[in-house]
Write a protein that holds these residues in place. Structure first.
Motif, PDB file in Angstrom:
ATOM      1  N   CYS A  33     -25.161   9.898 -52.327  1.00 51.34           N
ATOM      2  CA  CYS A  33     -26.560   9.466 -52.463  1.00 51.34           C
ATOM      3  C   CYS A  33     -27.500  10.478 -51.814  1.00 51.34           C
ATOM      4  CB  CYS A  33     -26.745   8.090 -51.830  1.00 51.34           C
ATOM      5  SG  CYS A  33     -25.855   6.769 -52.675  1.00 51.34           S
ATOM      6  N   CYS A  34     -27.109  10.983 -50.639  1.00 49.68           N
ATOM      7  CA  CYS A  34     -27.935  11.986 -49.955  1.00 49.68           C
ATOM      8  C   CYS A  34     -28.014  13.268 -50.785  1.00 49.68           C
ATOM      9  CB  CYS A  34     -27.348  12.287 -48.571  1.00 49.68           C
ATOM     10  SG  CYS A  34     -27.390  10.890 -47.420  1.00 49.68           S
TER      11      CYS A  34
ATOM     12  N   LYS B 278     -30.379  12.909 -53.719  1.00 52.96           N
ATOM     13  CA  LYS B 278     -31.777  13.001 -53.303  1.00 52.96           C
ATOM     14  C   LYS B 278     -32.206  14.453 -53.135  1.00 52.96           C
ATOM     15  CE  LYS B 278     -32.145   8.524 -50.973  1.00 52.96           C
ATOM     16  NZ  LYS B 278     -32.382   7.823 -49.671  1.00 52.96           N
TER      17      LYS B 278
END
Length: 330
Positions: free
Chosen positions: A126-127, A130
């Motif tokens: 997820c990081c 982003k």
């Protein structure tokens, strides 16, 4: 005194070898307010020299667990038709077959270690997503990994850094892992919905009232659906027949016609939009094909004839003549 006899018995038993080696019994005494010795009862503590803690997993074992999970999950025969116990039994068998260490791991420990890997790698993915969505120019893959690691540490409750890059490299591009991430996201959504439903009643009521007030809007006559048969019959019954009946029927049909027109208009607009999009797609395809043709023709027209055989030269001269004739015709 009773205290002296207690101490004497202990000393005698120790000299006679009567105390067991696996018990450690500390003896403490206190002084009461009357100046007498008071015994403090102490529970025996068992010696734990014989118990050994299992060695921590190393990075090679992490990689084998990830490979085992992918291998068993993608089994074309049993992948989707195996129970949880069967699945982890096969992952454990894969681990035992491919491990490069002498450590003994149980099926349960491998399953719990995978859950840890799954949680941390999913959070890191997820990081990384982003960071990629920022679309910063000039960033290398290593720069993105570094930025994602910083973001992971910032979001972690204990400010811990991400240490499973080797697992991320194994899982990140695999379709099975991508499917698993979608499942985890759906589970998280359901969990958040349950949390929202379990809010205090007074807060929930206030929020629902506010949302309802925002959503309520007066309907226009054109957007209302025409009255149904039951409503029409009710209107006729209340009108008492005659002119009232005719008026009710006229209103019903006029509203139905207006509704049908709106529906047909919306359908026609959607068709025109789709037609326009298709024309644009065809135009783009034609331009691409024309660009490819021009590129091929340019290569043929600029060929160096001096290094060609007579047969090759004849071929390219024929092609050049066709190109010139086609361009002059256009």
């Amino acid at each position: 005194m009773e205290g002296d006899e207690f101490l004497t018995d202990i000393l005698l038993n120790q000299n006679n070898g009567g105390m067991e080696d696996d018990l450690n019994i500390p003896i403490t005494q206190g002084i009461t307010s009357e100046g007498q010795q008071a015994h403090v009862e102490v529970q025996p503590s068992h010696n734990t020299k014989g118990s050994k803690r299992t060695k921590n997993f190393d990075w090679k074992e992490y990689e084998v667990i990830c490979s085992g999970w992918l291998n068993v999950s993608k089994d074309p025969i049993n992948g989707a038709n195996q129970s949880r116990s069967t699945f982890w039994s096969r992952v454990h068998a894969f681990f035992e077959e491919h491990k490069q260490t002498a450590a003994v791991r149980t099926e349960s420990s491998i399953m719990h270690r995978w859950l840890t890997i799954q949680s941390q790698v999913n959070k890191y993915c997820c990081c990384y997503d982003k960071i990629e969505h920022r679309n910063q120019s000039g960033q290398t893959i290593q720069d993105k990994i570094s930025e994602a690691s910083k973001l992971y540490q910032e979001l972690d409750n204990d400010n811990k850094s991400f240490t499973l890059i080797h697992c991320w490299n194994i899982l990140k591009e695999d379709d099975k892992w991508k499917t698993k991430r979608i499942e985890l996201a759906e589970i998280e959504k359901l969990s958040n919905k349950k949390k929202q439903k379990s809010r205090p009643r007074d807060t929930e009521g206030t929020n629902n009232d506010e949302d309802a007030a925002k959503e309520v809007a007066p309907e226009t006559e054109a957007s209302k659906r025409p009255p149904g048969v039951k409503k029409a019959k009710e209107a006729l019954r209340r009108g008492g027949g005659g002119d009232a009946c005719m008026e009710a029927l006229d209103k019903m049909w006029s509203k139905k016609e207006a509704f049908d027109k709106e529906k047909e208009k919306a359908k026609e607009e959607r068709f025109l939009v789709a037609l326009e999009i298709e024309k644009m797609r065809v135009s783009i395809d034609e331009k691409k094909a024309e660009a490819e043709l021009i590129k091929e023709e340019k290569e043929i027209m600029s060929i160096d004839m001096t290094s060609l055989t007579p047969l090759q030269r004849q071929y390219y001269e024929t092609m050049q003549q066709k190109i010139v004739a086609r361009r002059l015709a256009n």
